[in-house]
Design an enzyme around this catalytic site. Sequence first.
Site, PDB file in Angstrom:
ATOM      1  NE  ARG A 161      51.723  40.622  37.831  1.00 13.03           N
ATOM      2  CZ  ARG A 161      50.575  40.899  38.415  1.00 13.03           C
ATOM      3  NH1 ARG A 161      49.437  40.771  37.746  1.00 13.03           N
ATOM      4  NH2 ARG A 161      50.560  41.298  39.666  1.00 13.03           N
ATOM      5  CG  ASP A 188      46.573  46.940  43.690  1.00 13.78           C
ATOM      6  OD1 ASP A 188      47.762  46.640  43.456  1.00 13.78           O
ATOM      7  OD2 ASP A 188      45.694  46.096  43.985  1.00 13.78           O
ATOM      8  CE  LYS A 216      51.648  45.107  43.046  1.00  7.12           C
ATOM      9  NZ  LYS A 216      51.159  44.028  43.898  1.00  7.12           N
ATOM     10  NE  ARG A 242      44.348  48.082  40.678  1.00  9.01           N
ATOM     11  CZ  ARG A 242      43.049  47.850  40.928  1.00  9.01           C
ATOM     12  NH1 ARG A 242      42.155  48.809  40.757  1.00  9.01           N
ATOM     13  NH2 ARG A 242      42.646  46.677  41.361  1.00  9.01           N
TER      14      ARG A 242
HETATM   15  O1  LIG Z   1      45.939  39.334  47.478  1.00 11.96           O
HETATM   16  C1  LIG Z   1      45.369  40.125  46.726  1.00 11.96           C
HETATM   17  O2  LIG Z   1      44.142  40.041  46.474  1.00 11.96           O
HETATM   18  C2  LIG Z   1      46.149  41.196  46.087  1.00 11.96           C
HETATM   19  C3  LIG Z   1      47.405  41.478  46.572  1.00 11.96           C
HETATM   20  C4  LIG Z   1      48.277  42.527  46.022  1.00 11.96           C
HETATM   21  O3  LIG Z   1      49.324  41.903  45.314  1.00 11.96           O
HETATM   22  P1  LIG Z   1      50.707  41.426  46.020  1.00 11.96           P
HETATM   23  O4  LIG Z   1      50.401  40.287  46.891  1.00 11.96           O
HETATM   24  O5  LIG Z   1      51.583  41.031  44.865  1.00 11.96           O
HETATM   25  O6  LIG Z   1      51.203  42.640  46.728  1.00 11.96           O
HETATM   26  C5  LIG Z   1      47.522  43.467  45.080  1.00 11.96           C
HETATM   27  O7  LIG Z   1      48.434  44.206  44.322  1.00 11.96           O
HETATM   28  C6  LIG Z   1      46.568  42.740  44.176  1.00 11.96           C
HETATM   29  O8  LIG Z   1      45.853  43.627  43.371  1.00 11.96           O
HETATM   30  C7  LIG Z   1      45.562  41.951  44.978  1.00 11.96           C
HETATM   31  C1  LIG Z   2      47.969  44.139  40.926  1.00 11.17           C
HETATM   32  C2  LIG Z   2      46.699  43.935  40.630  1.00 11.17           C
HETATM   33  O1  LIG Z   2      46.100  42.717  40.399  1.00 11.17           O
HETATM   34  P1  LIG Z   2      46.698  41.273  40.162  1.00 11.17           P
HETATM   35  O2  LIG Z   2      48.006  41.153  40.886  1.00 11.17           O
HETATM   36  O3  LIG Z   2      45.636  40.375  40.666  1.00 11.17           O
HETATM   37  O4  LIG Z   2      46.858  41.115  38.668  1.00 11.17           O
HETATM   38  C3  LIG Z   2      45.740  45.083  40.575  1.00 11.17           C
HETATM   39  O5  LIG Z   2      44.527  44.809  40.461  1.00 11.17           O
HETATM   40  O6  LIG Z   2      46.139  46.254  40.617  1.00 11.17           O
END
Ligand SMILES: O=C(O)C1=C[C@@H](OP(=O)(O)O)[C@@H](O)[C@H](O)C1
Ligand SMILES: C=C(OP(=O)(O)O)C(=O)O
Length: 449
Positions: free
Chosen positions: A129, A330, A357, A405
């Site tokens: 990532r 998500d 993700k 997910r």
């Molecule tokens: O700030 C957070 O708790 C999250 C932000 C999101 O990611 P991004 O900031 O990459 O969009 C989401 O996809 C993740 O599951 C949780």
């Molecule tokens: C994107 C997710 O989580 P993280 O970015 O915290 O791995 C998720 O929980 O769908």
Amino acid sequence: MSHDSEPQPLTASPGTPLRGSLRPPGDKSISHRAMILGLLAIGETRVEGLLEGDDVLRTAAAAKALGAGIERLGDGRWTVRGVGIGGLSDPAETLDFANAGTGSRLMMGVVGGQPVTATFDGDASLRKRPMRRILDPLVQMGTQVLSEAEGGRVPLTLRGPREAIPITYETPAASAQIKSAVLLAGLNAPGVTTVIEREATRDHTERMLRLFGAEVRVTRHGEGGHGRSIALTGQPTLRGTDVIVPADPSSAAFPIVAALIVPGSEVTIEGVMMNPLRTGLITTLIEMGAEIERLREREEGGETVADLRVRASRLKGVDVPPERAPAMIDEYPILAVAAAFAEGTTRMNGLHELRVKESDRLAAVADGLTANGVAHLVDGDDLIVHGDGSAARGGGTVATHLDHRIAMSFLVMGLATREPVTVDDGAMIATSFPSFLPTMRMLGGVIQG
Ligand SMILES: O=C(O)C1=C[C@@H](OP(=O)(O)O)[C@@H](O)[C@H](O)C1
Ligand SMILES: C=C(OP(=O)(O)O)C(=O)O
């Protein structure tokens, strides 16, 4: 939960209607932040309803390695004794965040703003990532990146400055993780750190910073009212406080869609957080014709929560506008499953962030739909799913690519398809919804390992 654990294949089979009520686990975003702000506060933070999923446990372990005193008192009840801003110690070992993007990126913001050195690592998914999106603003704030894997990935080592430099930063993607990392680094900056986002993303960091005593000013930004400017006054004294974690709408999404697509079902999902920056899926499902009633709306831990009564419904295809993406980022995999049972075409627009993700979710969802006989198209960053209003075929095996997910979405699909659906590995479900299997079985779902 680590990259070396054995895969756990699971198969979901169509069966009888789903019935009953449940409370999903605590919100993952808020749980991570409770641990992190607990670490940075002076005094004790008491948390109730913490998500005890692997992602959050990794953040708790990292907070401990940086100096916090952490104790589990009982189910979801934890205390964190903080060290205060500037009081962190160098961790003795690498901070292993396993599968957790949020935990690792937010903690990079913490370390990047404080005079400590720490190495971050994770599993095979986290190692793919992009972290440059976090490192770029941190470097502007004075963080040194001592080492990094190719392309700005973990494993990487950061050394923070004595004091961070306050900056104004416009996030290049709609990402609460980028916003939060900059604000957390800004906690140790002498002055105001401002984050500008073109699309508002989940606001849990801003809300919780205020709860712990920081001064945060939020104003609308740009045309159309979708953007925000968030200004944090640096070097506050954060004080330990009580945090009550509401139920996670992103976990609630799975029993909600299961109840909608398994004929004859009626399920009540209790205490779900209704923060409008998290409820894009519910808005979309209601537009599709879903029977979802919001009952007993109330305040819990500074958020509005509600019980949701969901009945099996005839769904129709809709267009999901790109500006809704941050409020349901998500939830696209499980929305694609709902769309497979709807009559007509569902277009999900502007999904580029899904590619970074836990897996490339756009590709993983498309492959899963193909394996189960669902007509669809990926058009650039858009996903288009064609349903005919009847049960999808199923019968496929879905590659989950270490993505919780994807695993949960296709298991839900298999509860309503004509033939069972298998996922190649359910182990990662424990990162966000450890009680998923017993919960779905309690409702009457047939999922076997
Ligand atoms: O700030 C957070 O708790 C999250 C932000 C999101 O990611 P991004 O900031 O990459 O969009 C989401 O996809 C993740 O599951 C949780
Ligand atoms: C994107 C997710 O989580 P993280 O970015 O915290 O791995 C998720 O929980 O769908």
